[in-house]
Enzyme design. Structure first.
Site, PDB file in Angstrom:
ATOM      1  N   HIS A 104       0.853  -1.198   0.000  1.00  0.00           N
ATOM      2  CA  HIS A 104       0.000   0.000   0.000  1.00  0.00           C
ATOM      3  C   HIS A 104       0.882   1.237   0.000  1.00  0.00           C
ATOM      4  CE1 HIS A 104       0.436   0.819   4.380  1.00  0.00           C
ATOM      5  NE2 HIS A 104       0.312  -0.480   4.559  1.00  0.00           N
ATOM      6  N   ASP A 144      -0.250   4.419   1.033  1.00  0.00           N
ATOM      7  CA  ASP A 144      -0.562   5.417   2.071  1.00  0.00           C
ATOM      8  C   ASP A 144       0.149   5.081   3.378  1.00  0.00           C
ATOM      9  OD1 ASP A 144      -2.285   3.165   2.312  1.00  0.00           O
ATOM     10  OD2 ASP A 144      -3.715   4.305   3.513  1.00  0.00           O
ATOM     11  N   ASP A 188       6.296   0.583   7.299  1.00  0.00           N
ATOM     12  CA  ASP A 188       4.877   0.297   6.972  1.00  0.00           C
ATOM     13  C   ASP A 188       4.410   1.191   5.845  1.00  0.00           C
ATOM     14  OD1 ASP A 188       2.184  -0.319   7.025  1.00  0.00           O
ATOM     15  OD2 ASP A 188       1.769   0.748   8.873  1.00  0.00           O
ATOM     16  N   GLU A 216      -5.045   1.611   2.440  1.00  0.00           N
ATOM     17  CA  GLU A 216      -5.028   0.495   3.392  1.00  0.00           C
ATOM     18  C   GLU A 216      -5.242   0.981   4.813  1.00  0.00           C
ATOM     19  OE1 GLU A 216      -3.491  -2.262   6.433  1.00  0.00           O
ATOM     20  OE2 GLU A 216      -2.719  -0.290   5.973  1.00  0.00           O
ATOM     21  N   GLU A 217      -4.649   2.139   5.108  1.00  0.00           N
ATOM     22  CA  GLU A 217      -4.671   2.613   6.499  1.00  0.00           C
ATOM     23  C   GLU A 217      -6.071   3.055   6.942  1.00  0.00           C
ATOM     24  OE1 GLU A 217      -2.398   1.956   8.373  1.00  0.00           O
ATOM     25  OE2 GLU A 217      -0.462   2.021   7.390  1.00  0.00           O
ATOM     26  N   GLU A 274       2.116  -7.279   3.486  1.00  0.00           N
ATOM     27  CA  GLU A 274       2.963  -6.846   4.598  1.00  0.00           C
ATOM     28  C   GLU A 274       2.902  -7.770   5.820  1.00  0.00           C
ATOM     29  OE1 GLU A 274       1.526  -3.150   6.543  1.00  0.00           O
ATOM     30  OE2 GLU A 274      -0.343  -3.564   5.497  1.00  0.00           O
ATOM     31  N   HIS A 288       3.324   2.901  12.896  1.00  0.00           N
ATOM     32  CA  HIS A 288       2.376   3.856  13.492  1.00  0.00           C
ATOM     33  C   HIS A 288       2.969   4.575  14.715  1.00  0.00           C
ATOM     34  CE1 HIS A 288      -1.386   1.755  11.570  1.00  0.00           C
ATOM     35  NE2 HIS A 288      -0.310   1.663  10.812  1.00  0.00           N
TER      36      HIS A 288
HETATM   37  C1  LIG Z   1     -10.217  -1.935   9.639  1.00  0.00           C
HETATM   38  S1  LIG Z   1      -8.954  -1.409   8.629  1.00  0.00           S
HETATM   39  C2  LIG Z   1      -7.733  -0.802   9.682  1.00  0.00           C
HETATM   40  C3  LIG Z   1      -6.424  -1.356   9.372  1.00  0.00           C
HETATM   41  C4  LIG Z   1      -5.433  -1.239  10.491  1.00  0.00           C
HETATM   42  N1  LIG Z   1      -4.238  -1.958  10.093  1.00  0.00           N
HETATM   43  C5  LIG Z   1      -3.088  -1.834  10.711  1.00  0.00           C
HETATM   44  C6  LIG Z   1      -1.956  -2.690  10.244  1.00  0.00           C
HETATM   45  O1  LIG Z   1      -2.912  -1.025  11.605  1.00  0.00           O
HETATM   46  C7  LIG Z   1      -5.980  -1.848  11.776  1.00  0.00           C
HETATM   47  O2  LIG Z   1      -5.850  -3.050  12.006  1.00  0.00           O
HETATM   48  O3  LIG Z   1      -6.587  -1.105  12.565  1.00  0.00           O
HETATM   49 ZN   LIG Z   2       0.711  -1.348   6.462  1.00  0.00          ZN
HETATM   50 ZN   LIG Z   3      -0.241   0.741   8.962  1.00  0.00          ZN
END
Ligand SMILES: CSCC[C@H](NC(C)=O)C(=O)O
Ligand SMILES: [Zn+2]
Ligand SMILES: [Zn+2]
Length: 419
Positions: free
Chosen positions: A73, A75, A106, A140-141, A168, A378
């Protein structure tokens, strides 16, 4: 050679693709230019206007075999610039060899490592038997709805005849890489209590606050029981149900804050719940209805997000790690051949775009080659050491060579036999 490899990585990292206003066009232009430089076929696809997905292709000598999708991804999550040692879009390389940037782990590293591995394979005159695709996807984020979700359901994707997806994983502080065959499903739940309002000095039963607090206590006990399984080593993080309170909303606002002598008639709390693929979603939903938010205590609940854990036939959505999935052993061997070590297959604790491919019955493996690296996705000061980045390129070179050379059908490995 090393400095131009690193400078291409830094160039990608410097493009500010942070949510909520990622510079997608800039990233797409950069990625298309990389594809052109490698003589790959290229397309920039807008499944949603303003959110380009860059698709690059290296055609195999037998394009009838299922293809390989190297997925990433574009973003990244936002960052608090002032709390970083180096600006998150400076891609600063410090004297220890660490490259600081949002996306360094990431997952801009992985996207660029695929490209660099292909550059090396082309230089060595390698010819893939299977076609290789690289997809650089938006959003994706924020759930992947305008990215991987639409892509995996598109005619373009169907036409690609994908046999396996690489996506990933996570960094590992140890000297082995982590590898993921499934992920937990996010359920984002809001529970609401109602009750009689009353004077702040009065003791009475069934106020909204009291009802909500009882639920919070019950949920907290459940949380502790799951966390204990992890703390005592009985279960891995991805194999328990996690539940964390993420907001509390209650009280009667006033110009100076909140009214202090009024017990409110409504109170809400939000929870981020994650279910492993083996969890029984119906039993958790029953627990929510009967214990966490029972109507008998004037409670109700709703979901902001409720991802599936099973496919339509009730089977958990996961990628097989046994010999029925040739891609799994091929990855392990290829990593070993390139001098890397792989840990035990894990369930990814959060969500990735892999779920959209697994839902279609395809094997998807979560893998980001970052060993000896703290997990900083993050987080402030996300970084990757240049040597880990460079080693990861060799690892992908080995994987891509093995994957692109597999000469039998290799369609197994998903949670379903056929699409
Ligand atoms: C519901 S989509 C959100 C995606 C996010 N992914 C990561 C890897 O932080 C999460 O798990 O919160
Ligand atoms: Zn990611
Ligand atoms: Zn992420």
């Amino acid at each position: 050679e090393e400095s131009s490899v690193l400078s291409r990585f830094q160039q990608y990292l410097k493009i500010n693709t942070a949510q909520p206003s990622p510079r997608y066009q800039e990233a797409a232009d950069f990625l298309v230019s990389q594809g052109k430089a490698l003589s790959l076929e290229f397309q920039s696809i807008e499944l949603v206007a303003g959110k380009p997905l860059v698709l690059l292709k290296w055609e195999g000598t037998n394009p009838n075999l299922p293809s390989i999708l190297l997925y990433s991804h574009t973003d990244v999550v936002p960052s608090e610039h002032s709390k970083w040692a180096h600006h998150p879009f400076s891609a600063h390389l410090d004297s220890n060899g660490n490259i600081y940037a949002r996306g360094s782990q990431d997952m801009k590293c992985v996207g660029m490592q695929y490209l660099e591995a292909i550059r090396r394979l082309k230089a060595e005159r390698f010819r893939p038997l299977r076609s290789l695709y690289l997809a650089f996807s938006p959003d994706e984020e924020i759930g992947g709805h305008d990215g991987a979700e639409k892509f995996a359901r598109s005619e373009i994707f169907q036409g690609m005849n994908v046999g396996v997806v690489l996506d990933e994983g996570l960094a590992s502080p140890e000297d082995h890489y982590r590898v993921f065959y499934a992920e937990r499903s996010p359920w984002w739940m809001v529970i609401k209590a109602v009750g009689s309002p009353g004077h702040g000095s009065k003791l009475y039963d069934n106020s909204a606050m009291e009802n909500l607090l009882k639920s919070i206590e019950i949920i907290t006990r459940f949380r502790a029981s799951q966390f204990d399984l992890v703390k005592t080593g009985f279960k891995a993080e991805g194999d328990v149900v996690s539940v964390n309170m993420v907001f509390l909303k209650a009280g009667t606002p006033s110009p100076t804050g909140f009214v202090m002598n009024l017990q409110p008639s409504e109170a809400e709390a939000g929870f981020d719940i994650r279910l492993p693929p083996t969890a029984d979603p119906e039993s958790l939903e029953r627990r929510i209805a009967e214990e966490w938010a029972p109507s008998s205590r004037n409670m109700s609940f709703s979901f902001k997000q409720k991802a599936r854990t099973c496919d339509k036939s009730g089977k958990p959505i996961l990628t097989k790690t046994d010999p029925s999935n040739p891609w799994w052993a091929l990855l392990e061997n290829a990593v070993q051949k390139a001098g890397g070590k792989i840990g035990k297959p894990e369930v990814f604790p959060a969500a990735t775009d892999s779920r959209y491919f697994r839902e279609r019955g395809l094997p998807a493996i979560g893998f980001s080659p970052m060993a000896n690296t703290p997990v900083l996705l993050h987080d402030h000061n996300e970084f990757l050491h240049k040597d880990e980045y460079l080693k990861g390129i060799k690892i992908y070179e080995s994987i891509i060579e093995a994957y692109a050379s597999l000469d039998h059908q290799g369609r197994d490995g998903g949670s379903r036999d056929e699409l």
